[in-house]
Design an enzyme around this catalytic site. Structure first.
Site, PDB file in Angstrom:
ATOM      1  N   HIS A 265       0.828  -1.209   0.000  1.00  0.00           N
ATOM      2  CA  HIS A 265       0.000   0.000   0.000  1.00  0.00           C
ATOM      3  C   HIS A 265       0.861   1.256   0.000  1.00  0.00           C
ATOM      4  O   HIS A 265       1.906   1.318   0.637  1.00  0.00           O
ATOM      5  CB  HIS A 265      -1.043   0.019   1.112  1.00  0.00           C
ATOM      6  CG  HIS A 265      -0.500   0.042   2.513  1.00  0.00           C
ATOM      7  ND1 HIS A 265      -0.159   1.210   3.144  1.00  0.00           N
ATOM      8  CD2 HIS A 265      -0.272  -0.951   3.394  1.00  0.00           C
ATOM      9  CE1 HIS A 265       0.262   0.923   4.376  1.00  0.00           C
ATOM     10  NE2 HIS A 265       0.213  -0.369   4.546  1.00  0.00           N
ATOM     11  N   ASP A 277       6.082   0.583   6.583  1.00  0.00           N
ATOM     12  CA  ASP A 277       4.618   0.467   6.401  1.00  0.00           C
ATOM     13  C   ASP A 277       4.115   1.599   5.531  1.00  0.00           C
ATOM     14  O   ASP A 277       3.582   2.558   6.024  1.00  0.00           O
ATOM     15  CB  ASP A 277       3.976   0.457   7.798  1.00  0.00           C
ATOM     16  CG  ASP A 277       2.503   0.105   7.774  1.00  0.00           C
ATOM     17  OD1 ASP A 277       2.022  -0.413   6.757  1.00  0.00           O
ATOM     18  OD2 ASP A 277       1.820   0.361   8.789  1.00  0.00           O
ATOM     19  N   GLU A 310      -5.075   2.217   2.581  1.00  0.00           N
ATOM     20  CA  GLU A 310      -5.169   0.968   3.331  1.00  0.00           C
ATOM     21  C   GLU A 310      -5.363   1.225   4.821  1.00  0.00           C
ATOM     22  O   GLU A 310      -6.247   0.631   5.462  1.00  0.00           O
ATOM     23  CB  GLU A 310      -3.882   0.137   3.131  1.00  0.00           C
ATOM     24  CG  GLU A 310      -3.940  -1.265   3.750  1.00  0.00           C
ATOM     25  CD  GLU A 310      -3.420  -1.356   5.173  1.00  0.00           C
ATOM     26  OE1 GLU A 310      -3.599  -2.407   5.803  1.00  0.00           O
ATOM     27  OE2 GLU A 310      -2.854  -0.353   5.668  1.00  0.00           O
ATOM     28  N   GLU A 311      -4.534   2.128   5.356  1.00  0.00           N
ATOM     29  CA  GLU A 311      -4.459   2.286   6.820  1.00  0.00           C
ATOM     30  C   GLU A 311      -5.796   2.657   7.438  1.00  0.00           C
ATOM     31  O   GLU A 311      -6.074   2.298   8.582  1.00  0.00           O
ATOM     32  CB  GLU A 311      -3.423   3.363   7.180  1.00  0.00           C
ATOM     33  CG  GLU A 311      -1.986   3.008   6.845  1.00  0.00           C
ATOM     34  CD  GLU A 311      -1.449   1.859   7.701  1.00  0.00           C
ATOM     35  OE1 GLU A 311      -2.188   1.294   8.506  1.00  0.00           O
ATOM     36  OE2 GLU A 311      -0.261   1.534   7.530  1.00  0.00           O
ATOM     37  N   ASP A 336       3.317  -6.353   3.202  1.00  0.00           N
ATOM     38  CA  ASP A 336       2.904  -5.255   4.091  1.00  0.00           C
ATOM     39  C   ASP A 336       3.269  -5.593   5.530  1.00  0.00           C
ATOM     40  O   ASP A 336       2.453  -5.466   6.435  1.00  0.00           O
ATOM     41  CB  ASP A 336       1.393  -5.002   3.935  1.00  0.00           C
ATOM     42  CG  ASP A 336       0.923  -3.827   4.797  1.00  0.00           C
ATOM     43  OD1 ASP A 336       1.761  -2.997   5.176  1.00  0.00           O
ATOM     44  OD2 ASP A 336      -0.286  -3.765   5.100  1.00  0.00           O
ATOM     45  N   HIS A 407       3.167   2.333  12.868  1.00  0.00           N
ATOM     46  CA  HIS A 407       2.239   3.454  13.099  1.00  0.00           C
ATOM     47  C   HIS A 407       2.793   4.520  14.030  1.00  0.00           C
ATOM     48  O   HIS A 407       2.016   5.251  14.643  1.00  0.00           O
ATOM     49  CB  HIS A 407       0.898   2.947  13.633  1.00  0.00           C
ATOM     50  CG  HIS A 407       0.137   2.079  12.680  1.00  0.00           C
ATOM     51  ND1 HIS A 407      -1.128   1.602  12.941  1.00  0.00           N
ATOM     52  CD2 HIS A 407       0.446   1.592  11.443  1.00  0.00           C
ATOM     53  CE1 HIS A 407      -1.559   0.872  11.928  1.00  0.00           C
ATOM     54  NE2 HIS A 407      -0.616   0.841  11.001  1.00  0.00           N
TER      55      HIS A 407
END
Lengths: 451, 451
Positions: A265, A277, A310-311, A336, A407
């Protein structure tokens, strides 16, 4: 050992060529170039924002320059939530600031913040069991005991605190909720992440404390005095905006053989630059597809998909499925989970295709990769299409340190090890070399209804 | 080996008692209790602020409760600088936010910030060599190549970028300066720290980027396009406030034997909770003094000093020297380098006292501590008094990860290893058991004039 030998496929895969592709991929610089470029020249790429739009421009230019065919953006609309100011402090008994970050779809406090008593819970079950009256009007704090796991399974087990905690707290009348970050590090970097309000719940302010701050709050609560916290969170829903999937292809020789889709992504959370990520994932799948392309036209079409959004809720994955579900997809794979060494291949294929997976596994053994089971999940963006019965191949990265960074502001380029990144490219290139040059049907896969 | 034997002191130190004290200290909970309590119940303790005043109240109550005599605060005045808003972003060519923290005594930008072109330098010498015209009106960026060292010596070598960079940039007419943090980690946590404006220079905004952000800026600069940065820093000088040294004693049997001073500093930087810097140091020296006190009254008075206002300019160290320089100090020791395992003892004593140091070193060997040289520095707060010729004993902590955490938000309790903390207490208790129960003069020390 006899059993394994019996399963070995008799398909005539060009073993020598696959080994050459693998060895070339171990010298690859394309994946690094993409990872470095995207994180440096774009940085964070929150879904639906102008930064993600810049990332799409960057991506199409890069994929064209690498020689892929049919490079295009497939746009879609989505609701966009953006972070505002965020701060927290213990007002009493021990005045001090705490570090936190709002969770996706958090409601806002007034600009001046809210001040309320904190009530702490050791996990989601303790919160569920609490009488509503004990929670009403308070700031709920939920901690948990997540530890690092190689396969990342602790994210599923403990991520429930982020996914369900806010809705449960809201239902009980809490003023707000702060959770211990869903992470395995001890740095003052909170782990954000999406959560969706359960039907019928009213959004409340919801945030994650960094792990050291969560432990500090636990120590303060254990003193047994009433704890008052001031919380300022001013995120906003800014309405519908455009995101998009970026697609590039290596056209196959046999149009009936179906598409081998490799994805990642393109969007990232807004705190770091999205290196693990998932810029690295985009680098890995594009570099692998290019290695196979450079070795000659494959039988199946290889489709590289850099999914958008995506997130924040898999908007790109659903948009892709809705648009492409009538096409024949031979297999789906997604990178991912960072770029540390791939240690295991798993599949979700028809039983008749397991010998081919076993053959592929033997090609991956020189990279230190073992063979796992046939219940692969494979990646979130490919999930919606996989749920329709399309086969999945999963090349599993070592996740031991993934949730130290996931994140957080700390998801930056320096966390990528170039040598391990190349091993990833070699694994994906090996997989594509084998499976895009063999027309054995891997499916259909029997889909289990959601439990 | 014969040489060493020849140096061994013939003083009649109670070897058995020292070993008992050492072994008891290896079970110590007092150092942890102090470190945990100070970081949890007070948190950050910036010098001259209300938080540092709360820390003094906490400290006096704690030291009294441990049974020390003559517990008191010796106040002094000092100028106070406090952090304001701080943010930075690349405006072009690749818009993105960077993480930084103002350096001590930084000037402020206007509230709306300044926007200027960035000029990068690979080190302080490159900045010095730059023509003023190339720097004027720009935001100077200085990087460096600091790496981790066990003895912390790289802080001296590379800390010059923080200590001198701002004044040099100001002299050349720079609009502001941002440096790569003086640190050895790769987290998005900037390292603050004090710097003093050289005589005749005008304060300018000065800040440290986290290491990943500094590397990001370097990559952006290497693209060769003009780089524009917006910088907001709004720290303030709030005038003269009160700080103070907190003192506690174990009165000795022989008033003429002089004082064995063990110190640490009570203040911390404002970003973390000051666990390694220096709550742990205060825990170590107080716990060690208590271990010796509990074993019976020593010959020399042991004086525990928790200095105020170290981080921002050694105000506590100078105030102590000015007030106490006429008293006989037998030795000075300070714990201000975290709480990882002590690996080496060094001294700065008269040559005649070296046999006693060698004897002490043999007592420390069971703790895994080796003997170093006779040029100890020993600690910043004791520096002003040491400069008058008072002997110094240095018990050197392993600094390999100290500058990962130093002056960052990440300096929190979870970074303290209780087992290593106890080894520290045992080393300090052993040292005090030997040297506070022996009246051999360790000095006078010949003081070298500043070079």
């Amino acid at each position: 050992m006899i059993l394994l030998a019996a399963f070995l496929s008799t398909s005539t895969i060009a073993t020598g060529q696959t080994a050459e592709i693998r060895d070339a991929a171990l010298q690859d610089d394309v994946a690094w170039d993409i990872t470095e470029g995207l994180t440096t020249e774009v940085g964070q790429r929150l879904a639906g924002t102008e930064a993600e739009a810049r990332a799409r421009d960057w991506a199409t230019a890069k994929l064209k320059s690498l020689g892929f065919a049919n490079v295009r953006v497939e746009p879609f609309d989505m609701p966009v939530w953006v972070r505002g100011a965020e701060s927290a402090e213990i007002v009493s008994p021990f005045p001090q600031k705490l570090v936190l970050a709002a969770l996706g779809n958090s409601a806002a406090t007034p600009d001046a913040g809210i001040t309320a008593e904190v009530i702490g819970f050791d996990g989601i079950e303790a919160l569920k069991a609490a009488p509503d009256a004990s929670v009403r009007g308070k700031i709920v704090f939920v901690t948990h005991a997540m530890n690092s796991t190689q396969d990342g399974s602790s994210y599923g087990a403990f991520g429930i605190v982020r996914r369900q905690g806010p809705s449960i707290a809201s239902r009980k009348g809490a003023a707000a909720i702060v959770i211990r970050s869903i992470g395995t590090d001890h740095h003052r970097n909170p782990h954000t992440g999406v959560q969706m309000w359960a039907e019928g719940t009213t959004p409340i302010p919801a945030a994650a404390l960094s792990v050291p701050d969560a432990e500090q709050l636990q120590r303060i609560l254990k003193r047994g005095k009433p704890v008052t916290m001031k919380l300022v969170l001013t995120p906003k829903n800014i309405g519908t905006r455009q995101s998009g999937n970026v697609i590039a292809e290596v056209p196959g020789r046999d149009p009936k053989a179906g598409i081998a889709l490799v994805g990642c992504h393109l969007d990232s959370w807004d705190l770091g630059t999205g290196a693990i990520d998932d810029a690295a994932g985009c680098g890995i799948v594009a570099a692998a597809a290019k290695q196979v392309m450079d070795a000659g036209r494959p039988l199946r079409t290889i489709r590289v998909v850099w999914f958008g959004a995506e997130e924040v809720g898999l908007f790109g994955g659903f948009a892709y499925r809705d648009r492409h579900k009538s096409e024949k997809h031979a297999l789906l794979a997604e990178s991912d989970f960072g770029a540390d060494r791939i240690w295991k291949i798993e599949s979700k294929v028809a039983p008749a295709a397991l010998p081919l997976v076993a053959t592929l596994a033997t090609r991956l053994q020189p990279l230190g990769i073992g063979l796992g089971g046939n219940e692969a999940h494979g990646g979130s963006d490919i999930g919606p299409l996989a749920a329709t019965g399309v086969p999945v191949i999963a090349l599993n990265q070592d996740g031991s340190r993934y949730f130290d960074l996931h994140h957080t502001p700390d998801d930056t380029l320096d966390k990528i090890d170039p040598a391990q990144l190349r091993q990833n490219v070699a694994a994906y290139a090996t997989m594509l070399s084998v499976l895009a040059n063999d027309t054995t049907d891997l499916g259909p896969v029997t889909v289990q209804p959601e439990g």
